[in-house]
Design an enzyme around this catalytic site. Structure first.
Site, mmCIF file in Angstrom:
data_model
loop_
_atom_site.group_PDB
_atom_site.id
_atom_site.type_symbol
_atom_site.label_atom_id
_atom_site.label_comp_id
_atom_site.label_asym_id
_atom_site.label_seq_id
_atom_site.Cartn_x
_atom_site.Cartn_y
_atom_site.Cartn_z
ATOM 1 N N ASP A 21 -12.430 10.771 24.779
ATOM 2 C CA ASP A 21 -12.529 9.855 23.656
ATOM 3 C C ASP A 21 -13.339 10.573 22.577
ATOM 4 O OD1 ASP A 21 -12.576 7.333 22.213
ATOM 5 O OD2 ASP A 21 -14.642 7.103 22.934
ATOM 6 N N ASP A 23 -15.207 8.842 19.281
ATOM 7 C CA ASP A 23 -16.400 8.116 18.841
ATOM 8 C C ASP A 23 -17.179 7.587 20.039
ATOM 9 O OD1 ASP A 23 -15.886 8.190 15.924
ATOM 10 O OD2 ASP A 23 -14.126 7.009 16.470
ATOM 11 N N ASP A 179 -16.572 6.209 26.665
ATOM 12 C CA ASP A 179 -17.769 5.360 26.732
ATOM 13 C C ASP A 179 -17.443 3.878 26.753
ATOM 14 O OD1 ASP A 179 -16.944 5.605 23.928
ATOM 15 O OD2 ASP A 179 -18.775 4.502 23.457
#
Length: 230
Positions: A21, A23, A179
């Site tokens: 991922d 961001d 995250d």
């Protein structure tokens, strides 16, 4: 959660393919997002938001961040607000954020071991690509898929499966790192191993233990140890 790190190269080899991922995983983009929201708030005569109040919402996208910035909307964020966010964000893009501490060392360790790595984000592809030169990743990331690149986006497995096929890896040979819970859901649905980046963005009530990932890491430096990877 990962244990004490050992020197890179000991304790086993790194995965052959790692997909990330963007961001909240590779990139601490919250300062750019805060600048974006505060431009929008200033245009409406509102006081700026604190970075700490923006950070938990970043991984959930433009709509969720706008809802947090304008609670008077009651969560009803229309497409015009999303478009304003994206247009404003394009101005602030890359001006305030940076890779998280330890990310460059971790990527270098992967590359030194011959690991292929790439990025799968729900950020619009044109914005993600615009960030790559300033980070020095435009030639290092073997694949970049945005939230509008394909017919589906995370938590659907299609972007992960498409990336693996494009790179010539079976899903079982890949690890996806993110995250947010939708990252782990996408990895599981794609048949990939998953790792939670605990240094990223989460709301207070989020409990990564319930996501049932294959591994978790407190900081990018923990991933210098091949044994920390699932």
């Amino acid at each position: 959660m990962s244990g004490a790190a050992s020197p890179a190269g000991q304790g086993g080899r790194f995965p052959r393919c790692v997909l990330f991922d963007l961001d909240g995983t590779l990139l601490d983009s919250a300062p750019d997002m805060a600048a974006t929201l505060n431009r929008m708030r200033a245009a409406r005569g509102a006081a700026p938001m604190e970075l700490a109040d923006v950070r938990p919402h970043v991984s959930r996208g433009a709509r969720a961040m706008s809802a947090a910035a304008f609670p008077e909307l009651g969560g009803e964020v229309g497409p015009e607000i999303v478009r304003e966010f994206l247009d404003t964000y394009a101005i602030e893009l890359g001006r305030h954020g940076a890779a998280f501490d330890g990310i460059e060392a971790m990527l270098a360790a992967l590359e030194a071991d011959g690991t292929c790595w790439g990025i799968i984000t729900n950020k619009p592809e044109y914005l993600a690509r615009a960030l790559m030169p300033s980070l020095g990743w435009e030639t290092r990331s073997a694949v970049l898929i945005g939230g509008d690149s394909l017919a589906e986006r995370k938590p659907h497995p299609l972007p992960l499966l498409h990336a693996a096929a494009q790179l010539g890896f079976a899903p079982a040979d890949c690890v996806y790192v993110g995250d947010d819970e939708r990252d782990i859901l996408a990895a599981r649905a794609a048949g990939m191993r998953s790792l939670v980046a605990l240094w990223g963005y989460r709301l207070q009530h989020d409990d990564p233990l319930t996501w049932q990932a294959d591994a978790m890491a407190d900081a990018p430096r923990d991933l210098l140890d091949p044994a920390a990877w699932p």
